[in-house]
Write an enzyme that holds these catalytic residues in place. Structure first.
Site, short mmCIF file in Angstrom:
data_model
loop_
_atom_site.label_atom_id
_atom_site.label_comp_id
_atom_site.label_asym_id
_atom_site.label_seq_id
_atom_site.Cartn_x
_atom_site.Cartn_y
_atom_site.Cartn_z
N ASP A 45 0.84 -1.13 -0.14
CA ASP A 45 0.01 -0.03 -0.05
C ASP A 45 0.80 1.13 -0.01
OD1 ASP A 45 0.99 -0.30 2.77
OD2 ASP A 45 -1.19 0.14 3.51
N ASP A 84 -1.36 -6.05 -0.35
CA ASP A 84 -1.33 -5.53 1.02
C ASP A 84 -2.82 -5.11 1.23
OD1 ASP A 84 0.19 -4.84 3.03
OD2 ASP A 84 1.20 -3.01 1.99
N LYS A 114 -1.00 -9.34 2.76
CA LYS A 114 -0.06 -8.80 3.91
C LYS A 114 -1.19 -8.01 4.87
CE LYS A 114 3.27 -5.74 3.85
NZ LYS A 114 2.55 -4.65 4.82
N GLU A 116 -1.16 -5.68 8.57
CA GLU A 116 -0.26 -5.17 9.61
C GLU A 116 -0.58 -5.41 11.14
OE1 GLU A 116 0.42 -0.91 8.92
OE2 GLU A 116 1.20 -1.27 7.06
N GLU A 183 9.50 -4.31 10.22
CA GLU A 183 9.99 -2.81 9.58
C GLU A 183 10.47 -2.12 10.98
OE1 GLU A 183 7.09 -1.09 7.23
OE2 GLU A 183 8.08 0.72 6.92
O1 KIV Z 1 3.39 -1.09 1.57
C1 KIV Z 1 4.67 -1.48 1.56
O2 KIV Z 1 5.45 -1.39 0.50
C2 KIV Z 1 5.35 -2.26 2.71
C3 KIV Z 1 6.54 -2.53 2.78
C4 KIV Z 1 7.52 -1.43 2.94
C5 KIV Z 1 6.73 -3.74 3.69
O3 KIV Z 1 4.62 -2.59 3.51
#
Ligand code: KIV
Length: 264
Positions: A45, A84, A114, A116, A183
């Site tokens: 994202d 994401d 993914k 968070e 991260e």
């Molecule tokens: O959104 C993204 O690019 C990320 C990476 C930095 C891990 O979450």
């Protein structure tokens, strides 16, 4: 052609192969990454900042992620493509998370999603995994929590915070993530997490001891005006683009483009 990377194959790579991951938002860039043999491509994202001109990731919508994930999937044959889930598309309920993640796989062709968050996110991770959706976890500096963190701040600096991050990683491992993004944390904390869990850790701003690394493609290409400290630009595409655009403008204004060799 390389064999297709799958979530179980990525999980099994721990200790055998260091994993290189990059973000991509379009088919042409993803194709180059796939041809280079990258096992993991993240449609992050970070799209919001890297391509859409937002100040942070919060405004990014699921529709935008689906659009860009589908483009990346069209450019790829062997890399594992992870979509994401953007802010507020999985936080409201397990049902919402299932629906959003399911759309990434069903409509955009992603291989995984993914999300968070640490231990508190474990029930959502478990529900996704039990329903056949591979999940990449993400702990430490959480860009979707930028307002709560008071900025993009390194996490895990105190012993208490570091211990919490290790517990987060173990909770996500138990919930079934196939890999975990670390991260923005001290290298020794990332090292402890990497030693404590059985799935690969993928670091960004987390030092050299992770099982893999991820960079935002704009940072790697030298496109970001003010890159973060942890990033490495492997080429200066920003300057190359500025020069090419200026040269084109000069040619058009001076009447030297198109030349005879460009005419039918
Ligand atoms: O959104 C993204 O690019 C990320 C990476 C930095 C891990 O979450």
């Amino acid at each position: 052609m390389n064999t297709k990377w799958t979530a179980p194959r990525i999980r099994a790579a721990k200790g055998k192969q260091r994993l290189a991951m990059l973000t991509a938002y379009d088919a042409a860039t993803a194709r180059l990454m796939d041809e280079a043999g990258l096992p993991l491509i993240l449609v992050g994202d970070s799209l919001g900042m890297s391509a859409l001109g937002y100040a942070n990731t919060l405004p990014v919508t699921l529709e935008q992620m689906l659009h860009h994930t589908a483009a990346v999937v069209r450019g790829v044959t062997s890399a594992l493509v992870i979509s994401d889930l953007p802010f507020l598309t999985y936080q409201i309920s397990v049902e919402q998370a299932l629906e959003s993640a399911g759309r990434c796989l069903k409509e955009a062709g992603a291989d995984a999603v993914k999300i968070e968050g640490g231990a508190f996110r474990a029930p959502v991770v478990r529900a996704l995994v039990e329903n056949g959706i591979p999940v990449l976890g993400h702990i430490g500096l959480l860009p979707q929590s930028v307002k709560a963190m008071g900025g993009f701040r390194v996490q895990g600096r105190t012993a208490e915070d570091a211990a919490r991050l290790i517990e987060d990683a173990k909770a996500l491992e138990a919930a079934g993530v196939f890999a975990l993004v670390l991260e923005g944390m001290p290298a020794d904390v990332a090292q402890q997490i990497t030693a404590a869990v059985s799935m690969p850790t993928i670091g960004i701003g987390a030092g050299p001891h992770c099982d893999g690394q991820v960079l935002v493609i704009n940072d790697l290409l030298g496109l970001t005006e003010k890159p973060p400290k942890f990033a490495k630009a492997y080429v200066d595409v920003r300057t190359a683009m500025q020069m090419a655009i200026a040269a084109y403008k000069t040619d058009v204004e001076g009447g030297t483009f198109p030349g005879p060799e460009h005419c039918y």
